[in-house]
Each structure stands twice: as C-alpha cells, then as structure tokens.
Design a protein around this motif. Structure first.
Motif, PDB file in Angstrom:
ATOM      1  N   SER A   1      17.016  -4.287 -22.034  1.00  0.00           N
ATOM      2  CA  SER A   1      16.879  -3.011 -21.352  1.00  0.00           C
ATOM      3  C   SER A   1      18.134  -2.735 -20.531  1.00  0.00           C
ATOM      4  O   SER A   1      18.759  -3.649 -20.002  1.00  0.00           O
ATOM      5  N   PHE A   2      18.505  -1.464 -20.429  1.00  0.00           N
ATOM      6  CA  PHE A   2      19.610  -1.051 -19.570  1.00  0.00           C
ATOM      7  C   PHE A   2      19.068  -0.108 -18.496  1.00  0.00           C
ATOM      8  O   PHE A   2      19.731   0.786 -18.017  1.00  0.00           O
ATOM      9  N   GLU A   3      17.788  -0.365 -18.128  1.00  0.00           N
ATOM     10  CA  GLU A   3      17.109   0.401 -17.089  1.00  0.00           C
ATOM     11  C   GLU A   3      17.048  -0.436 -15.809  1.00  0.00           C
ATOM     12  O   GLU A   3      16.826  -1.652 -15.879  1.00  0.00           O
ATOM     13  N   PRO A   4      17.228   0.182 -14.634  1.00  0.00           N
ATOM     14  CA  PRO A   4      17.154  -0.559 -13.375  1.00  0.00           C
ATOM     15  C   PRO A   4      15.823  -1.295 -13.223  1.00  0.00           C
ATOM     16  O   PRO A   4      14.762  -0.741 -13.514  1.00  0.00           O
ATOM     17  N   GLY A   5      15.890  -2.551 -12.826  1.00  0.00           N
ATOM     18  CA  GLY A   5      14.698  -3.348 -12.551  1.00  0.00           C
ATOM     19  C   GLY A   5      14.046  -3.983 -13.768  1.00  0.00           C
ATOM     20  O   GLY A   5      13.086  -4.725 -13.629  1.00  0.00           O
ATOM     21  N   GLU A   6      14.525  -3.698 -14.974  1.00  0.00           N
ATOM     22  CA  GLU A   6      13.954  -4.297 -16.187  1.00  0.00           C
ATOM     23  C   GLU A   6      14.864  -5.418 -16.680  1.00  0.00           C
ATOM     24  O   GLU A   6      16.078  -5.233 -16.780  1.00  0.00           O
ATOM     25  N   GLN A   7      14.263  -6.551 -16.986  1.00  0.00           N
ATOM     26  CA  GLN A   7      15.061  -7.710 -17.411  1.00  0.00           C
ATOM     27  C   GLN A   7      14.427  -8.380 -18.617  1.00  0.00           C
ATOM     28  O   GLN A   7      14.062  -9.551 -18.566  1.00  0.00           O
ATOM     29  N   TRP A   8      14.280  -7.681 -19.722  1.00  0.00           N
ATOM     30  CA  TRP A   8      13.697  -8.247 -20.926  1.00  0.00           C
ATOM     31  C   TRP A   8      14.659  -8.115 -22.095  1.00  0.00           C
ATOM     32  O   TRP A   8      15.568  -7.282 -22.083  1.00  0.00           O
ATOM     33  N   PHE A   9      14.456  -8.955 -23.091  1.00  0.00           N
ATOM     34  CA  PHE A   9      15.220  -8.924 -24.327  1.00  0.00           C
ATOM     35  C   PHE A   9      14.240  -8.707 -25.480  1.00  0.00           C
ATOM     36  O   PHE A   9      13.067  -9.050 -25.372  1.00  0.00           O
ATOM     37  N   TYR A  10      14.741  -8.172 -26.587  1.00  0.00           N
ATOM     38  CA  TYR A  10      13.913  -7.931 -27.764  1.00  0.00           C
ATOM     39  C   TYR A  10      14.763  -8.137 -29.005  1.00  0.00           C
ATOM     40  O   TYR A  10      15.925  -7.717 -29.055  1.00  0.00           O
ATOM     41  N   ASP A  11      14.183  -8.801 -30.007  1.00  0.00           N
ATOM     42  CA  ASP A  11      14.869  -9.035 -31.272  1.00  0.00           C
ATOM     43  C   ASP A  11      14.237  -8.133 -32.335  1.00  0.00           C
ATOM     44  O   ASP A  11      13.078  -8.332 -32.702  1.00  0.00           O
ATOM     45  N   TYR A  12      14.983  -7.138 -32.817  1.00  0.00           N
ATOM     46  CA  TYR A  12      14.476  -6.232 -33.849  1.00  0.00           C
ATOM     47  C   TYR A  12      14.090  -7.000 -35.114  1.00  0.00           C
ATOM     48  O   TYR A  12      13.152  -6.628 -35.807  1.00  0.00           O
ATOM     49  N   ARG A  13      14.840  -8.044 -35.431  1.00  0.00           N
ATOM     50  CA  ARG A  13      14.617  -8.809 -36.663  1.00  0.00           C
ATOM     51  C   ARG A  13      13.265  -9.511 -36.663  1.00  0.00           C
ATOM     52  O   ARG A  13      12.551  -9.483 -37.649  1.00  0.00           O
ATOM     53  N   THR A  14      12.901 -10.135 -35.537  1.00  0.00           N
ATOM     54  CA  THR A  14      11.665 -10.927 -35.468  1.00  0.00           C
ATOM     55  C   THR A  14      10.518 -10.195 -34.779  1.00  0.00           C
ATOM     56  O   THR A  14       9.379 -10.638 -34.871  1.00  0.00           O
ATOM     57  N   GLY A  15      10.827  -9.113 -34.046  1.00  0.00           N
ATOM     58  CA  GLY A  15       9.799  -8.411 -33.279  1.00  0.00           C
ATOM     59  C   GLY A  15       9.407  -9.159 -32.014  1.00  0.00           C
ATOM     60  O   GLY A  15       8.416  -8.832 -31.379  1.00  0.00           O
ATOM     61  N   GLU A  16      10.210 -10.140 -31.617  1.00  0.00           N
ATOM     62  CA  GLU A  16       9.914 -10.988 -30.462  1.00  0.00           C
ATOM     63  C   GLU A  16      10.554 -10.440 -29.187  1.00  0.00           C
ATOM     64  O   GLU A  16      11.738 -10.118 -29.164  1.00  0.00           O
ATOM     65  N   ALA A  17       9.767 -10.367 -28.125  1.00  0.00           N
ATOM     66  CA  ALA A  17      10.278 -10.065 -26.786  1.00  0.00           C
ATOM     67  C   ALA A  17      10.418 -11.397 -26.061  1.00  0.00           C
ATOM     68  O   ALA A  17       9.586 -12.291 -26.243  1.00  0.00           O
TER      69      ALA A  17
END
Length: 143
Positions: free
Chosen positions: A92-108
């Motif tokens: 995320s490039f939004e203030p206060g959000e700190q998550w990652f996501y892989d489009y290939r696997t659908g994993e957060a």
C-alpha cells in the motif's frame, strides 16, 4: 554480509540481492520480488498523473517502486504494471497502511521496511489528486 553491520549505501544487484557501496558486502532480500532500496516513482499514480486522470488508492511496486492506482480505481495501473513487468508484489502507498500483496499467489503478508517515503503525502486527498476527482467518483469505482 555487510562488514559494518549497517544498511548504508545500498545498490541493487538483482531482484533479491543488495550490495553496500561502502563496504562491498551484500544482503539477500527477505523475499524474491522485494527490493528494499527501490524508491517510489512519485507521490501519485505515474500513468494517471501523465494522462490527467485520478485514482482512488495508491499501490507501490515492491520491486521497482512504481506507484500505480489500485484495482478499484478506473484504470487499475498497479495491476497492469505487475502484469506487464512480472513484478507481482505490491504494498500500500496509503498513510498508515503497512501490508504487502502478491498478485501471483493471492497472498497478503507483512513485509520489510522499504525506502521512504512509504505513502503519499498526508495533505494529498484520497481519492486524488486535488482538482481531478469527478463529483460522481464513487459511481466510477470498480468492484
């Protein structure tokens, strides 16, 4: 390994290897497709900015730093970037959000700290940018 034990002047060697220009040591990225020293390409979606468009939320490519709009935005440039480059991991490039996501696997997942800044400026509205968001923006969002 880094000789001085600090993450100093790092240079990217490959997708998963980073080299320190000070000591010549190397560090392996925690995950393939994440380059912790890649800086964001700007404060807004690269393609929307160039075309005079608008976005709902912003996403940052964890490999090269490309900033694109989310899939709910009219143009979903972040996922288009992933499809065209093979860079499948975003954050995320939004203030206060700190998550990652892989489009290939659908994993957060939780990921490492990346080179700052880690979000668009707080004064930049969501949706944005100022002056380009249509009055009926909510009806234009994608599911």
């Amino acid at each position: 390994m880094l000789k001085h034990g600090k993450v100093g002047n790092l240079l990217s060697i490959s997708n998963s290897l980073v080299k320190c220009s000070s000591c010549g040591g190397t560090v392996k990225s925690q995950r393939e497709g994440i380059n912790p020293i890649a800086k964001p390409t700007g404060t807004g979606c690269v393609e929307c900015t160039a075309a005079g468009g608008w976005w709902f939320h912003l996403r940052r490519c964890a490999e090269c730093g490309h900033v694109g709009c989310c899939d709910s935005s009219p143009n979903h440039h972040a996922s288009k970037h992933a499809a065209s480059t093979g860079h499948s991991i975003i954050t995320s490039f939004e203030p206060g959000e700190q998550w990652f996501y892989d489009y290939r696997t659908g994993e957060a997942f939780d990921g490492p700290k990346l080179a700052p800044p880690n979000s668009h400026p707080l004064e930049q509205p969501t949706p944005g940018p100022t002056g380009r968001v249509p009055h009926d923006w909510q009806s234009r969002l994608r599911d």
